[in-house]
Design an enzyme around this catalytic site. Structure first.
Site, PDB file in Angstrom:
ATOM      1  N   HIS A   1       0.839  -1.192   0.000  1.00 23.71           N
ATOM      2  CA  HIS A   1       0.000   0.000   0.000  1.00 23.71           C
ATOM      3  C   HIS A   1       0.876   1.244   0.000  1.00 23.71           C
ATOM      4  O   HIS A   1       1.792   1.362   0.809  1.00 23.71           O
ATOM      5  CB  HIS A   1      -0.913   0.014   1.227  1.00 23.71           C
ATOM      6  CG  HIS A   1      -2.117  -0.876   1.080  1.00 23.71           C
ATOM      7  ND1 HIS A   1      -3.254  -0.726   1.836  1.00 23.71           N
ATOM      8  CD2 HIS A   1      -2.351  -1.924   0.259  1.00 23.71           C
ATOM      9  CE1 HIS A   1      -4.147  -1.635   1.478  1.00 23.71           C
ATOM     10  NE2 HIS A   1      -3.609  -2.381   0.532  1.00 23.71           N
TER      11      HIS A   1
ATOM     12  N   TYR B   1      -9.615   5.665   6.532  1.00 15.52           N
ATOM     13  CA  TYR B   1      -9.873   6.103   7.906  1.00 15.52           C
ATOM     14  C   TYR B   1     -10.933   7.201   7.847  1.00 15.52           C
ATOM     15  O   TYR B   1     -10.741   8.203   7.152  1.00 15.52           O
ATOM     16  CB  TYR B   1      -8.600   6.673   8.538  1.00 15.52           C
ATOM     17  CG  TYR B   1      -7.552   5.649   8.900  1.00 15.52           C
ATOM     18  CD1 TYR B   1      -7.379   5.244  10.220  1.00 15.52           C
ATOM     19  CD2 TYR B   1      -6.711   5.091   7.928  1.00 15.52           C
ATOM     20  CE1 TYR B   1      -6.403   4.317  10.564  1.00 15.52           C
ATOM     21  CE2 TYR B   1      -5.739   4.168   8.261  1.00 15.52           C
ATOM     22  CZ  TYR B   1      -5.589   3.780   9.588  1.00 15.52           C
ATOM     23  OH  TYR B   1      -4.621   2.860   9.920  1.00 15.52           O
TER      24      TYR B   1
ATOM     25  N   PRO C   1      -5.020   0.344  18.294  1.00 10.41           N
ATOM     26  CA  PRO C   1      -4.709  -0.131  16.942  1.00 10.41           C
ATOM     27  C   PRO C   1      -4.808   0.930  15.841  1.00 10.41           C
ATOM     28  O   PRO C   1      -4.459   0.635  14.699  1.00 10.41           O
ATOM     29  CB  PRO C   1      -5.738  -1.241  16.722  1.00 10.41           C
ATOM     30  CG  PRO C   1      -6.890  -0.865  17.602  1.00 10.41           C
ATOM     31  CD  PRO C   1      -6.287  -0.221  18.810  1.00 10.41           C
TER      32      PRO C   1
ATOM     33  N   LYS D   1       0.550   0.022  15.004  1.00  9.17           N
ATOM     34  CA  LYS D   1       1.893  -0.044  15.564  1.00  9.17           C
ATOM     35  C   LYS D   1       2.186  -1.271  16.411  1.00  9.17           C
ATOM     36  O   LYS D   1       3.352  -1.549  16.705  1.00  9.17           O
ATOM     37  CB  LYS D   1       2.156   1.215  16.407  1.00  9.17           C
ATOM     38  CG  LYS D   1       2.240   2.481  15.596  1.00  9.17           C
ATOM     39  CD  LYS D   1       3.463   2.467  14.702  1.00  9.17           C
ATOM     40  CE  LYS D   1       3.365   3.507  13.595  1.00  9.17           C
ATOM     41  NZ  LYS D   1       3.495   2.933  12.270  1.00  9.17           N
TER      42      LYS D   1
ATOM     43  N   TYR E   1       3.614   6.558  10.051  1.00 10.08           N
ATOM     44  CA  TYR E   1       2.796   5.413   9.642  1.00 10.08           C
ATOM     45  C   TYR E   1       3.655   4.329   8.989  1.00 10.08           C
ATOM     46  O   TYR E   1       3.486   3.135   9.273  1.00 10.08           O
ATOM     47  CB  TYR E   1       1.697   5.872   8.699  1.00 10.08           C
ATOM     48  CG  TYR E   1       0.547   4.888   8.566  1.00 10.08           C
ATOM     49  CD1 TYR E   1      -0.631   5.069   9.290  1.00 10.08           C
ATOM     50  CD2 TYR E   1       0.635   3.775   7.735  1.00 10.08           C
ATOM     51  CE1 TYR E   1      -1.679   4.158   9.191  1.00 10.08           C
ATOM     52  CE2 TYR E   1      -0.401   2.874   7.629  1.00 10.08           C
ATOM     53  CZ  TYR E   1      -1.568   3.066   8.350  1.00 10.08           C
ATOM     54  OH  TYR E   1      -2.595   2.166   8.253  1.00 10.08           O
TER      55      TYR E   1
END
Length: 393
Positions: A72, A201, A295, A299, A387
């Site tokens: 991704h 998200y 979550p 991580k 990220y």
């Protein structure tokens, strides 16, 4: 029985450490309390940072990941009924993440360990870790109905927050910092193809939602729900309707998720925890035994991997040079990255979720922060760097 490194816990952290040590010629024994079938079916994280991917490749454990995993190059943020993409490679100099479930990582590492690694004992119930401040700590465990002992040069606790290894660090020298959140996640696995090729998200007045995936045919989806929610109160149709409502955007009013049979459903509490120090004498803590993150920032697995990568380097350095310099620095080295990841996870969680006590002022602050993330190259780069994973060690 004696070994150089006794590893308590056969999850991804313990298995990766065993693999890294095996490749360096250092012997280890891994003790896992559950049976193999249980360990290989535990549903956990699915996003691998660039550094975790690189480590699995270097360890010779990435053949299936590279064949079946999904790279991704960004995520999509949805808020205020708009959508915005964060391009990871453009913001980080080419870094990305891999969607490959923790269950699959564990299967790969177990197969390698059983094929050519040190002993991996399933159903080994560790009762205690003793003598952490001595020269040869002892692991006492029960396996196949027999009480046994394993003496070690070093012990590594990879057995989680409720595991036995943490107790080897005396309460008098151990400090745990914790935070609980006033909401949980209702997570589902659905036999439905993802409608988008990257994670989504979503911040909405109805609460947070996340669209992820396990494969091109299986979706992993989450809804923010009140703490203590009973999954039985959420029939499948209600879940799908609520997901569609939270992901709705003005630019595409007809956008809907692909629906399919729900194969798993569970409520996940949200909490943060860090235990310091991560080392006492000859006992080292790694992964959930030392820290837990909500979550939202993806991580948990990656922090566990970075811990054992740092520890493997230190053990190999001691093995090759006789110097304990890196072992002595292990806790401080890991905690710098742990606290950075804790902060990022806290930031993602509190920015995207709706607190039950939240005021309209708080909501406007969240929207302002999200607008900055999607309009400022500097803010977007910080999100992308965290990220995809900060440097390890």
């Amino acid at each position: 029985m004696h070994t150089t490194v006794g590893i308590v816990g056969g999850g991804p952290a313990g298995l990766l450490l065993a693999r890294l040590l095996r490749n360096a010629g250092i012997d280890s024994v891994t003790l896992e309390s559950r049976d193999r079938a249980y360990v290989e079916q535990r549903q956990r994280a699915g996003i691998l940072e660039q550094g975790t991917v690189d480590a699995l490749r270097a360890a010779g454990a990435a053949e299936r990941m590279d064949r079946e995993g999904m790279v991704h190059h960004g995520i999509e943020l949805r808020f205020d009924r708009g959508l915005h993409r964060v391009d990871f490679p453009a913001l980080t100099g080419g870094r990305s993440v891999m969607v490959y479930a923790q269950t699959e990582v564990v299967k790969d590492l177990i197969a390698l360990q059983l094929a050519d690694g040190g002993p991996l004992l399933f159903g080994a119930q560790v009762r205690s870790v003793e003598g952490a401040d001595g020269d040869r700590p002892v692991i006492r465990y029960v396996h196949e109905g027999r009480e046994q002992t394993l003496t070690c040069d070093y012990v590594v606790g990879c057995d989680g927050f409720h595991g036995v290894a943490r107790n080897a660090v005396p309460e008098s020298v151990r400090t745990t910092y914790e935070r609980t959140y006033p909401y949980s996640w209702l997570g589902i696995l659905a036999e439905a193809p993802p409608v988008y090729d990257e994670l989504i998200y979503a911040h909405s007045t109805r609460g947070f939602a996340l669209a992820s995936m396990r494969s091109p045919a299986v979706s992993r989806l989450y809804l923010q729900v009140p703490n203590h929610t009973d999954p039985a109160d959420w029939p499948d149709e209600r879940i799908w309707d609520e997901l569609d409502a939270r992901f709705a955007v003005d630019a595409d009013p007809g956008w809907k998720l692909e629906r399919g049979p729900v194969s798993a459903k569970a409520v996940l509490p949200m909490r943060s925890s860090v235990t310091e120090p991560m080392r006492y004498g000859r006992v080292f803590l790694a992964g959930d035994a030392a820290h837990i993150v909500p979550p939202t920032g993806a991580k948990g697995l990656n922090l566990a991997a970075s811990d054992v990568i740092v520890l493997a380097r230190a053990l190999i350095h001691e093995h090759n040079t006789g110097s304990a310099e890196l072992l002595d620095a292990y806790s401080d080295t890991c905690l710098r990255r742990v606290w950075r990841a804790e902060h990022f996870s806290y930031f993602m969680t509190t920015t995207l979720h709706t607190d039950p006590a939240q005021s309209p002022f708080d909501t406007r602050l969240q929207l302002s922060q999200l607008t900055r993330l999607t309009s400022s190259a500097h803010a977007a780069a910080e999100l992308a760097e965290n990220y995809t994973g900060l440097p390890i060690g």
